[in-house]
Write an enzyme that holds these catalytic residues in place. Sequence first.
Site, PDB file in Angstrom:
ATOM      1  N   ASP A  78       3.835   5.611   7.466  1.00 18.52           N
ATOM      2  CA  ASP A  78       3.181   4.807   8.505  1.00 18.52           C
ATOM      3  C   ASP A  78       3.874   4.928   9.858  1.00 18.52           C
ATOM      4  O   ASP A  78       4.181   3.917  10.505  1.00 18.52           O
ATOM      5  CB  ASP A  78       3.130   3.332   8.098  1.00 18.52           C
ATOM      6  CG  ASP A  78       2.565   3.115   6.708  1.00 18.52           C
ATOM      7  OD1 ASP A  78       1.672   3.891   6.320  1.00 18.52           O
ATOM      8  OD2 ASP A  78       3.012   2.180   6.015  1.00 18.52           O
ATOM      9  N   GLU A 113      -8.282   1.166   8.136  1.00 15.42           N
ATOM     10  CA  GLU A 113      -6.994   0.510   8.393  1.00 15.42           C
ATOM     11  C   GLU A 113      -6.236   1.265   9.468  1.00 15.42           C
ATOM     12  O   GLU A 113      -6.757   2.197  10.084  1.00 15.42           O
ATOM     13  CB  GLU A 113      -6.168   0.451   7.100  1.00 15.42           C
ATOM     14  CG  GLU A 113      -5.909   1.813   6.474  1.00 15.42           C
ATOM     15  CD  GLU A 113      -5.338   1.746   5.062  1.00 15.42           C
ATOM     16  OE1 GLU A 113      -5.247   0.624   4.508  1.00 15.42           O
ATOM     17  OE2 GLU A 113      -4.994   2.805   4.514  1.00 15.42           O
TER      18      GLU A 113
END
Length: 506
Positions: A14, A174
């Site tokens: 991420d 997302e």
Amino acid sequence: MKYANPVISGFHPDPSICRVEDDYYLVTSTFEYFPGVPVFHSKDLVNWRRIGHCLTRESQLPLHQAGSSAGIYAPTIRHHDGWFYMVTTNVSGVGNFYVRSRKAEGPWSEPISVAQGGIDPSLLFDDDGKVYFQSVQNGPQGEGIYQCVIRIETGEMLTESRLIWQGTGGNNPEAPHLYKIKGQYYLMIAEGGTELGHMETIARSENPFGPFEVCPHNPILTHRSTDLPIQAAGHADLVETQDGSWWAVLLGIRPPTYPRRHHLGRETFLAPVTWTEDGWPIIGDEGRVREHMDAPSLAPHPWPIPTVRDDFDAAELNGEWIFLRNPAPGSWSLEERPGALALRGSEATLDEIASPAFVGRRLSHFDCRLATRLDFEPGSAAEEAGITLFMNGKHHYDLAVTQREGRKVLILRRTVGSMRTEQVFDCRVGPVELRVRAESQRFVFFFREANGSEIEAGWGETHFLSTEIAGGFTGVIAAMYAVSGRDAEQATSAFFDWFDYEPLNA
């Protein structure tokens, strides 16, 4: 000139990036590990060094109830008006929050909460002073990207949350990032889940709340249905360099076997970004990221190569070392025996949602050598200390010293779900060296007593510690640990004189 992907190997998922003049800063997720959210610095986008962590205090990051792959999700880093901001989610605690600092290396502030729910938060500081906050949630208008305006000093929501985009139809929309580029608002998200169907899509609008025009070239990044060595590419963030070129950092995996299974975790990759004539970004080589790509036109700036051995001579642990949840008071020390790491175990074991005596580092190479010298005389069968290759509480391999029937022994334990095997070897009084040779498809364990020869204890398959078998979002951690079955104050100390981590064939 070429560079090699990943640019940050091992469990560093991420990624989010920002630029401040000639310097680049990057953060990644940490889940149940402490300290939280490492901060990396680079001058050339290729060579990175860790300079600190955003969440270094228990008041910032309480993790005592954080299960496997819980805790900290998907940080975003941004810089505005002399301040660094890191916004993230503690899914085991306060939810969405941010911290700020004048310096990227910290110290960072106490958390400032934002009432908007969901995960994967991001920030956009607009030219007119408004601050837009995005997150993904399954809200009253359905699942997708929600946004509000916040007061940056307090985190107060100044508007209600509104659904602004649900993506292109892929599951799990997302990882939103909103950018203002040449007067237009670009909203880039990940879809397809952080597995083999992962992809990156984008839309744009003249208004930050939309409606958004969907890019006709979507997905602008994906490796789904390919046989490329890099898989699950997505969760990207964009940055513009000093010369006006654009780059993306993103996560991906490198499965070493077929069927595809990965144990190093999701890693950080770099790719160039090109813009189409109609003003849309495309990541990589027509949506693909290669192991070797042309480097940015920035002066190369490598950092010193880390030493193989940590002698534990410094006053503090170096930034590579992490704890499993918040470390229990008294569970570790660099002062009890100067020049060694002392661990005092407790009733907390590797199998529980707890804080065992555990000091580890990410496994960042398929082929590497791990070793430590352990001085430990267990007082009972409940006491053990050694080295673990740890994926989660139900999937780990341990090479440890303990007692069996009143005698000191060395054990090799393999825990794979509900199955557990254990091999026992006699072990003399005195220090013992514990060694692991990591290969792409297996871990081989060795030990050597003083003045003795090296003995192979056994091996275990890497894929039993992979995400596809163990589940979750992390990667293998190589750690020193201790367990005592009683309070740490009463425990026998385990002294680790040094720890080696040596990449092979890097």
